[in-house]
Write an enzyme that holds these catalytic residues in place. Structure first.
Site, PDB file in Angstrom:
ATOM      1  N   ASP A   1       0.828  -1.212   0.000  1.00 59.60           N
ATOM      2  CA  ASP A   1       0.000   0.000   0.000  1.00 59.60           C
ATOM      3  C   ASP A   1       0.863   1.263   0.000  1.00 59.60           C
ATOM      4  OD1 ASP A   1       0.911  -0.779   2.560  1.00 59.60           O
ATOM      5  OD2 ASP A   1      -0.474   0.625   3.501  1.00 59.60           O
TER       6      ASP A   1
ATOM      7  N   THR B   1       6.129   7.032  -1.560  1.00 58.45           N
ATOM      8  CA  THR B   1       6.934   5.898  -1.084  1.00 58.45           C
ATOM      9  C   THR B   1       7.270   4.938  -2.222  1.00 58.45           C
ATOM     10  OG1 THR B   1       5.891   6.103   1.064  1.00 58.45           O
ATOM     11  CG2 THR B   1       7.048   4.058   0.648  1.00 58.45           C
TER      12      THR B   1
ATOM     13  N   ARG C   1      10.936   3.514  -3.692  1.00 55.54           N
ATOM     14  CA  ARG C   1      11.275   2.097  -3.922  1.00 55.54           C
ATOM     15  C   ARG C   1      11.683   1.882  -5.391  1.00 55.54           C
ATOM     16  NH1 ARG C   1      10.946   2.456   0.876  1.00 55.54           N
ATOM     17  NH2 ARG C   1       9.245   1.709   2.204  1.00 55.54           N
TER      18      ARG C   1
ATOM     19  N   LYS D   1      -6.254  -0.221   6.808  1.00 53.30           N
ATOM     20  CA  LYS D   1      -5.056   0.063   7.612  1.00 53.30           C
ATOM     21  C   LYS D   1      -4.916   1.555   7.839  1.00 53.30           C
ATOM     22  CE  LYS D   1      -0.513   0.838   6.477  1.00 53.30           C
ATOM     23  NZ  LYS D   1       0.808   0.579   5.862  1.00 53.30           N
TER      24      LYS D   1
ATOM     25  N   GLU E   1      -2.252   0.446  13.371  1.00 52.69           N
ATOM     26  CA  GLU E   1      -0.789   0.349  13.286  1.00 52.69           C
ATOM     27  C   GLU E   1      -0.101   1.557  13.934  1.00 52.69           C
ATOM     28  OE1 GLU E   1       0.861   0.373   9.306  1.00 52.69           O
ATOM     29  OE2 GLU E   1       2.857  -0.126  10.021  1.00 52.69           O
TER      30      GLU E   1
ATOM     31  N   LYS F   1      -1.315  -4.018  14.199  1.00 48.55           N
ATOM     32  CA  LYS F   1      -0.065  -4.113  13.421  1.00 48.55           C
ATOM     33  C   LYS F   1       0.998  -3.431  14.253  1.00 48.55           C
ATOM     34  CE  LYS F   1       2.026  -3.252   8.918  1.00 48.55           C
ATOM     35  NZ  LYS F   1       1.819  -3.461   7.479  1.00 48.55           N
TER      36      LYS F   1
ATOM     37  N   SER G   1       7.782  -4.690   9.068  1.00 45.20           N
ATOM     38  CA  SER G   1       9.223  -4.999   9.074  1.00 45.20           C
ATOM     39  C   SER G   1      10.067  -3.764   9.350  1.00 45.20           C
ATOM     40  CB  SER G   1       9.644  -5.708   7.788  1.00 45.20           C
ATOM     41  OG  SER G   1       9.408  -4.938   6.640  1.00 45.20           O
TER      42      SER G   1
ATOM     43  N   GLY H   1      12.189  -1.738   8.097  1.00 49.54           N
ATOM     44  CA  GLY H   1      13.592  -1.513   7.759  1.00 49.54           C
ATOM     45  C   GLY H   1      14.500  -2.668   8.181  1.00 49.54           C
TER      46      GLY H   1
ATOM     47  N   SER I   1       2.836  -8.697   8.582  1.00 52.20           N
ATOM     48  CA  SER I   1       2.215  -7.830   7.577  1.00 52.20           C
ATOM     49  C   SER I   1       3.347  -6.992   6.997  1.00 52.20           C
ATOM     50  CB  SER I   1       1.151  -6.941   8.222  1.00 52.20           C
ATOM     51  OG  SER I   1       0.659  -6.000   7.275  1.00 52.20           O
TER      52      SER I   1
HETATM   53  P1  13P Z   1       7.322  -2.414   6.145  1.00 49.12           P
HETATM   54  O1  13P Z   1       7.194  -3.879   6.453  1.00 49.12           O
HETATM   55  O2  13P Z   1       8.153  -2.124   4.945  1.00 49.12           O
HETATM   56  O3  13P Z   1       7.669  -1.608   7.355  1.00 49.12           O
HETATM   57  O4  13P Z   1       5.884  -1.921   5.681  1.00 49.12           O
HETATM   58  C1  13P Z   1       4.774  -2.343   6.374  1.00 49.12           C
HETATM   59  C2  13P Z   1       3.762  -1.289   6.387  1.00 49.12           C
HETATM   60  O5  13P Z   1       2.681  -1.468   5.900  1.00 49.12           O
HETATM   61  C3  13P Z   1       4.091  -0.013   7.038  1.00 49.12           C
HETATM   62  O6  13P Z   1       2.921   0.733   7.191  1.00 49.12           O
END
Ligand code: 13P
Length: 341
Positions: A26, A31, A35, A138, A179, A221, A263, A265, A291
Protein backbone atom coordinates in the site's frame (compact mmCIF):
# COMPACT_ATOMS: atom_id res chain seq x y z
CA UNK A 1 -22.64 -10.79 19.23
CA UNK A 2 -24.78 -9.44 16.39
CA UNK A 3 -24.32 -10.76 12.84
CA UNK A 4 -22.50 -7.56 11.92
CA UNK A 5 -19.89 -8.04 14.64
CA UNK A 6 -19.74 -11.79 14.09
CA UNK A 7 -18.73 -11.17 10.46
CA UNK A 8 -16.03 -8.71 11.53
CA UNK A 9 -14.64 -11.27 13.98
CA UNK A 10 -14.62 -13.95 11.27
CA UNK A 11 -12.82 -11.70 8.79
CA UNK A 12 -10.25 -10.72 11.42
CA UNK A 13 -9.67 -14.37 12.40
CA UNK A 14 -9.18 -15.31 8.73
CA UNK A 15 -6.48 -12.65 8.33
CA UNK A 16 -4.42 -14.33 11.04
CA UNK A 17 -5.39 -17.95 10.32
CA UNK A 18 -2.62 -20.46 11.16
CA UNK A 19 0.31 -20.12 8.76
CA UNK A 20 -1.04 -16.98 7.09
CA UNK A 21 0.00 -13.35 7.10
CA UNK A 22 -0.54 -10.13 5.19
CA UNK A 23 1.31 -8.64 2.21
CA UNK A 24 1.62 -4.84 2.54
CA UNK A 25 1.75 -3.25 -0.93
CA UNK A 26 0.00 0.00 0.00
CA UNK A 27 2.93 2.35 -0.60
CA UNK A 28 1.69 5.88 -1.24
CA UNK A 29 2.76 7.60 -4.48
CA UNK A 30 5.79 9.13 -2.74
CA UNK A 31 6.93 5.90 -1.08
CA UNK A 32 6.60 3.73 -4.21
CA UNK A 33 8.65 6.36 -6.08
CA UNK A 34 11.44 5.89 -3.53
CA UNK A 35 11.27 2.10 -3.92
CA UNK A 36 11.25 2.32 -7.75
CA UNK A 37 14.06 4.92 -7.76
CA UNK A 38 16.20 2.52 -5.72
CA UNK A 39 16.01 -0.07 -8.52
CA UNK A 40 15.91 2.30 -11.50
CA UNK A 41 12.25 1.88 -12.51
CA UNK A 42 10.24 4.85 -13.72
CA UNK A 43 7.29 5.64 -11.41
CA UNK A 44 4.38 5.48 -13.89
CA UNK A 45 0.87 4.15 -13.33
CA UNK A 46 1.54 1.32 -15.81
CA UNK A 47 4.70 0.24 -14.01
CA UNK A 48 2.95 0.33 -10.63
CA UNK A 49 0.14 -1.86 -12.05
CA UNK A 50 2.59 -4.23 -13.71
CA UNK A 51 4.63 -4.64 -10.51
CA UNK A 52 1.73 -5.06 -8.14
CA UNK A 53 -0.23 -7.38 -10.42
CA UNK A 54 2.96 -9.46 -10.83
CA UNK A 55 2.91 -9.99 -7.05
CA UNK A 56 -0.82 -10.58 -6.66
CA UNK A 57 -1.05 -13.13 -9.50
CA UNK A 58 1.73 -15.29 -8.04
CA UNK A 59 0.45 -18.87 -8.28
CA UNK A 60 -0.10 -20.34 -4.80
CA UNK A 61 0.40 -17.08 -2.90
CA UNK A 62 -2.99 -17.50 -1.18
CA UNK A 63 -1.61 -20.52 0.69
CA UNK A 64 0.56 -18.18 2.80
CA UNK A 65 -1.01 -14.74 2.34
CA UNK A 66 -4.49 -14.10 3.76
CA UNK A 67 -4.83 -10.52 2.56
CA UNK A 68 -2.99 -7.71 0.82
CA UNK A 69 -3.19 -4.02 1.70
CA UNK A 70 -3.67 -1.83 -1.36
CA UNK A 71 -3.32 1.87 -2.07
CA UNK A 72 -6.34 3.77 -3.43
CA UNK A 73 -5.00 3.69 -7.00
CA UNK A 74 -4.46 -0.08 -6.95
CA UNK A 75 -7.92 -1.09 -5.74
CA UNK A 76 -9.37 0.78 -8.75
CA UNK A 77 -7.09 -0.86 -11.33
CA UNK A 78 -7.89 -3.55 -13.89
CA UNK A 79 -5.50 -6.32 -14.92
CA UNK A 80 -4.55 -6.79 -18.59
CA UNK A 81 -6.83 -9.89 -18.63
CA UNK A 82 -9.81 -7.66 -17.85
CA UNK A 83 -10.36 -8.72 -14.24
CA UNK A 84 -10.59 -6.06 -11.56
CA UNK A 85 -7.86 -6.16 -8.92
CA UNK A 86 -10.44 -7.13 -6.29
CA UNK A 87 -11.77 -9.98 -8.44
CA UNK A 88 -8.29 -11.35 -9.16
CA UNK A 89 -7.38 -11.26 -5.47
CA UNK A 90 -10.63 -12.84 -4.37
CA UNK A 91 -10.12 -15.68 -6.86
CA UNK A 92 -6.62 -16.19 -5.45
CA UNK A 93 -8.00 -16.42 -1.89
CA UNK A 94 -6.38 -13.11 -0.88
CA UNK A 95 -8.67 -10.64 0.92
CA UNK A 96 -8.47 -7.07 -0.39
CA UNK A 97 -7.44 -4.45 2.17
CA UNK A 98 -7.07 -0.71 1.79
CA UNK A 99 -4.87 1.96 3.34
CA UNK A 100 -7.19 4.80 4.35
CA UNK A 101 -5.04 7.23 6.31
CA UNK A 102 -3.88 10.42 4.60
CA UNK A 103 -0.33 10.24 5.94
CA UNK A 104 1.64 11.42 8.97
CA UNK A 105 1.89 15.23 9.18
CA UNK A 106 3.88 17.47 11.52
CA UNK A 107 2.17 17.73 14.91
CA UNK A 108 1.64 21.43 15.66
CA UNK A 109 3.42 22.53 18.81
CA UNK A 110 5.64 19.42 18.96
CA UNK A 111 8.71 19.75 16.73
CA UNK A 112 9.95 16.44 15.35
CA UNK A 113 6.67 14.60 15.99
CA UNK A 114 3.88 13.47 13.67
CA UNK A 115 0.15 12.91 13.80
CA UNK A 116 -1.69 10.91 11.17
CA UNK A 117 -4.54 12.66 9.37
CA UNK A 118 -7.48 11.36 7.34
CA UNK A 119 -10.60 11.27 9.55
CA UNK A 120 -12.52 13.94 7.60
CA UNK A 121 -14.84 12.23 5.12
CA UNK A 122 -13.60 8.80 6.24
CA UNK A 123 -17.13 7.39 6.76
CA UNK A 124 -17.96 8.08 3.09
CA UNK A 125 -14.63 6.74 1.82
CA UNK A 126 -15.05 3.54 3.84
CA UNK A 127 -18.55 3.02 2.43
CA UNK A 128 -17.13 3.29 -1.09
CA UNK A 129 -14.27 0.88 -0.36
CA UNK A 130 -16.69 -1.61 1.24
CA UNK A 131 -18.87 -1.46 -1.90
CA UNK A 132 -15.74 -2.16 -4.00
CA UNK A 133 -15.02 -5.31 -1.95
CA UNK A 134 -12.48 -4.17 0.65
CA UNK A 135 -12.65 -6.42 3.73
CA UNK A 136 -10.12 -4.69 5.94
CA UNK A 137 -8.27 -1.38 6.23
CA UNK A 138 -5.06 0.06 7.61
CA UNK A 139 -4.16 3.30 9.39
CA UNK A 140 -0.54 3.93 10.34
CA UNK A 141 0.56 6.25 13.12
CA UNK A 142 4.23 7.16 13.46
CA UNK A 143 5.97 7.52 16.81
CA UNK A 144 9.55 8.80 16.75
CA UNK A 145 12.13 8.15 19.48
CA UNK A 146 14.57 11.01 20.13
CA UNK A 147 15.67 13.57 22.70
CA UNK A 148 12.64 14.05 24.99
CA UNK A 149 10.27 12.48 22.47
CA UNK A 150 7.77 10.97 22.05
CA UNK A 151 5.61 13.35 24.05
CA UNK A 152 2.43 12.22 25.80
CA UNK A 153 0.54 14.59 23.49
CA UNK A 154 1.84 12.81 20.39
CA UNK A 155 1.05 9.34 21.72
CA UNK A 156 -2.46 10.37 22.78
CA UNK A 157 -3.32 12.28 19.58
CA UNK A 158 -2.33 9.29 17.47
CA UNK A 159 -4.13 6.79 19.72
CA UNK A 160 -7.30 8.89 19.52
CA UNK A 161 -7.18 9.09 15.72
CA UNK A 162 -6.52 5.34 15.42
CA UNK A 163 -9.50 4.58 17.65
CA UNK A 164 -11.85 6.93 15.76
CA UNK A 165 -10.72 5.31 12.49
CA UNK A 166 -11.25 1.81 13.93
CA UNK A 167 -14.78 2.62 15.09
CA UNK A 168 -15.68 4.00 11.64
CA UNK A 169 -14.25 0.88 9.96
CA UNK A 170 -16.32 -1.45 12.12
CA UNK A 171 -19.45 0.59 11.43
CA UNK A 172 -18.77 0.05 7.70
CA UNK A 173 -18.22 -3.72 8.15
CA UNK A 174 -14.48 -3.40 7.54
CA UNK A 175 -11.88 -4.88 9.91
CA UNK A 176 -9.48 -2.19 11.14
CA UNK A 177 -5.78 -2.89 11.28
CA UNK A 178 -4.46 -0.41 13.83
CA UNK A 179 -0.79 0.35 13.29
CA UNK A 180 1.11 2.48 15.78
CA UNK A 181 4.64 2.23 14.37
CA UNK A 182 7.46 3.11 16.75
CA UNK A 183 10.27 3.91 14.31
CA UNK A 184 13.59 2.10 14.66
CA UNK A 185 15.50 5.20 13.43
CA UNK A 186 18.02 6.41 16.01
CA UNK A 187 20.61 5.02 18.39
CA UNK A 188 18.28 4.12 21.28
CA UNK A 189 18.64 0.84 23.15
CA UNK A 190 16.20 -2.05 23.57
CA UNK A 191 14.84 -0.79 26.92
CA UNK A 192 13.91 2.58 25.42
CA UNK A 193 12.17 0.84 22.53
CA UNK A 194 10.31 -1.30 25.07
CA UNK A 195 9.13 1.67 27.16
CA UNK A 196 7.94 3.70 24.17
CA UNK A 197 6.24 0.74 22.49
CA UNK A 198 4.49 -0.27 25.71
CA UNK A 199 3.25 3.29 26.39
CA UNK A 200 2.05 3.59 22.77
CA UNK A 201 0.20 0.28 22.76
CA UNK A 202 -1.39 0.91 26.17
CA UNK A 203 -2.63 4.33 25.05
CA UNK A 204 -4.01 2.77 21.87
CA UNK A 205 -5.98 0.05 23.66
CA UNK A 206 -7.31 2.62 26.15
CA UNK A 207 -8.56 4.73 23.26
CA UNK A 208 -10.06 1.70 21.48
CA UNK A 209 -11.98 0.91 24.68
CA UNK A 210 -13.20 4.52 24.98
CA UNK A 211 -14.44 4.49 21.37
CA UNK A 212 -16.35 1.17 21.73
CA UNK A 213 -14.17 -0.71 19.28
CA UNK A 214 -14.67 -4.49 19.32
CA UNK A 215 -11.28 -6.12 19.81
CA UNK A 216 -12.34 -9.50 18.34
CA UNK A 217 -12.78 -7.61 15.08
CA UNK A 218 -9.50 -5.68 15.29
CA UNK A 219 -5.94 -6.62 14.30
CA UNK A 220 -2.92 -4.84 15.81
CA UNK A 221 -0.07 -4.11 13.42
CA UNK A 222 2.85 -3.71 15.77
CA UNK A 223 6.46 -2.68 15.50
CA UNK A 224 8.88 -5.02 17.23
CA UNK A 225 10.76 -3.97 20.35
CA UNK A 226 14.16 -3.60 18.74
CA UNK A 227 17.37 -1.56 19.18
CA UNK A 228 17.61 1.63 17.12
CA UNK A 229 19.13 1.10 13.69
CA UNK A 230 22.19 3.21 14.68
CA UNK A 231 22.61 1.71 18.19
CA UNK A 232 26.17 0.59 18.91
CA UNK A 233 25.29 -2.70 20.59
CA UNK A 234 22.12 -4.02 18.98
CA UNK A 235 20.07 -6.68 20.78
CA UNK A 236 20.15 -10.16 19.24
CA UNK A 237 17.22 -12.19 17.91
CA UNK A 238 16.40 -13.90 21.21
CA UNK A 239 16.31 -10.60 23.13
CA UNK A 240 14.17 -8.85 20.51
CA UNK A 241 11.71 -11.75 20.53
CA UNK A 242 11.51 -11.89 24.32
CA UNK A 243 11.13 -8.11 24.76
CA UNK A 244 8.49 -7.86 22.03
CA UNK A 245 6.41 -10.67 23.52
CA UNK A 246 6.74 -9.22 27.06
CA UNK A 247 5.59 -5.84 25.80
CA UNK A 248 2.56 -7.29 23.99
CA UNK A 249 1.59 -9.37 27.04
CA UNK A 250 1.61 -6.17 29.10
CA UNK A 251 -0.36 -4.05 26.69
CA UNK A 252 -2.58 -6.08 24.34
CA UNK A 253 -5.87 -7.56 25.62
CA UNK A 254 -6.36 -11.26 24.90
CA UNK A 255 -9.61 -10.54 23.03
CA UNK A 256 -7.68 -8.86 20.20
CA UNK A 257 -8.02 -10.99 17.04
CA UNK A 258 -4.31 -11.03 16.30
CA UNK A 259 -1.02 -9.23 16.08
CA UNK A 260 0.86 -8.80 12.81
CA UNK A 261 4.24 -7.11 12.57
CA UNK A 262 5.62 -4.54 10.18
CA UNK A 263 9.22 -5.00 9.07
CA UNK A 264 10.18 -1.34 9.45
CA UNK A 265 13.59 -1.51 7.76
CA UNK A 266 14.74 -4.90 9.10
CA UNK A 267 16.45 -7.24 6.66
CA UNK A 268 14.29 -9.91 5.00
CA UNK A 269 15.69 -12.87 6.91
CA UNK A 270 16.08 -10.82 10.12
CA UNK A 271 12.33 -10.08 10.12
CA UNK A 272 11.56 -13.76 9.57
CA UNK A 273 13.96 -14.88 12.32
CA UNK A 274 12.42 -12.46 14.84
CA UNK A 275 8.88 -13.65 14.13
CA UNK A 276 9.90 -17.29 14.31
CA UNK A 277 11.73 -16.78 17.63
CA UNK A 278 8.61 -15.19 19.15
CA UNK A 279 6.42 -18.08 18.07
CA UNK A 280 8.93 -20.60 19.42
CA UNK A 281 8.56 -19.05 22.92
CA UNK A 282 5.23 -20.83 23.33
CA UNK A 283 1.45 -20.34 23.39
CA UNK A 284 0.28 -16.73 23.14
CA UNK A 285 -3.18 -15.21 23.75
CA UNK A 286 -3.30 -14.15 20.06
CA UNK A 287 -1.77 -15.35 16.78
CA UNK A 288 1.51 -13.55 16.01
CA UNK A 289 2.04 -13.17 12.28
CA UNK A 290 3.39 -10.76 9.68
CA UNK A 291 2.21 -7.83 7.58
CA UNK A 292 5.51 -7.03 5.91
CA UNK A 293 6.09 -4.59 3.10
CA UNK A 294 9.79 -4.31 2.43
CA UNK A 295 10.77 -7.65 4.01
CA UNK A 296 8.45 -9.51 1.61
CA UNK A 297 9.06 -7.41 -1.49
CA UNK A 298 12.68 -6.21 -1.51
CA UNK A 299 14.38 -9.11 -3.28
CA UNK A 300 11.48 -9.74 -5.64
CA UNK A 301 11.36 -6.04 -6.60
CA UNK A 302 15.10 -5.89 -7.27
CA UNK A 303 14.91 -8.93 -9.53
CA UNK A 304 11.76 -7.81 -11.38
CA UNK A 305 13.23 -4.36 -11.98
CA UNK A 306 16.15 -5.72 -14.02
CA UNK A 307 13.75 -7.11 -16.66
CA UNK A 308 10.04 -6.78 -15.81
CA UNK A 309 8.88 -9.10 -18.60
CA UNK A 310 11.71 -11.63 -18.67
CA UNK A 311 12.06 -11.92 -14.89
CA UNK A 312 8.39 -12.00 -13.99
CA UNK A 313 8.19 -15.71 -13.11
CA UNK A 314 11.41 -15.61 -11.11
CA UNK A 315 10.33 -12.49 -9.22
CA UNK A 316 7.13 -14.33 -8.32
CA UNK A 317 9.12 -17.37 -7.17
CA UNK A 318 11.23 -15.12 -4.91
CA UNK A 319 8.11 -13.53 -3.40
CA UNK A 320 6.50 -16.95 -2.88
CA UNK A 321 9.61 -18.18 -1.09
CA UNK A 322 9.60 -15.22 1.33
CA UNK A 323 5.88 -15.70 1.94
CA UNK A 324 6.47 -19.38 2.70
CA UNK A 325 9.39 -18.60 5.05
CA UNK A 326 7.26 -16.09 6.98
CA UNK A 327 4.34 -18.50 7.02
CA UNK A 328 6.58 -21.04 8.74
CA UNK A 329 7.82 -18.34 11.14
CA UNK A 330 4.23 -17.47 12.05
CA UNK A 331 3.85 -20.98 13.47
CA UNK A 332 7.40 -21.20 14.86
CA UNK A 333 8.56 -23.75 12.28
CA UNK A 334 11.14 -21.78 10.31
CA UNK A 335 14.79 -22.86 10.24
CA UNK A 336 17.62 -20.86 8.71
CA UNK A 337 18.62 -23.86 6.56
CA UNK A 338 15.34 -23.56 4.67
CA UNK A 339 16.42 -20.21 3.24
CA UNK A 340 18.79 -21.75 0.72
CA UNK A 341 16.28 -24.23 -0.66
P1 13P B 1 7.32 -2.41 6.14
O1 13P B 1 7.19 -3.88 6.45
O2 13P B 1 8.15 -2.12 4.95
O3 13P B 1 7.67 -1.61 7.36
O4 13P B 1 5.88 -1.92 5.68
C1 13P B 1 4.77 -2.34 6.37
C2 13P B 1 3.76 -1.29 6.39
O5 13P B 1 2.68 -1.47 5.90
C3 13P B 1 4.09 -0.01 7.04
O6 13P B 1 2.92 0.73 7.19
Amino acid sequence: MTDHYQKLAETAAALVAPGKGILAIDESSGTIKKRFDSVGVENTEDNRLDYRSMMLTTEGLGEFISGAILFDETIRQTLPDGRSMVQAMTEAGIAPGIKVDAGAKDLAGFPGEKVTEGLDGLRERLAEYASMGARFAKWRAVITIGDDIPSRACIDANAHALARYAALCQEAGIVPIVEPEVLMDGDHDLDTSFDVTEATQKALFGALYDQNVMLEGTVLKASMVISGSDASDRADVAHVAEATVDCLLNAVPAATAGVVFLSGGQGDVEATAHLDAMNKIGEMPWPLSFSYGRALQAESLAHWAKDPKGHRAQAQAILLHRARMNSLASIGQWEEDLEGQ
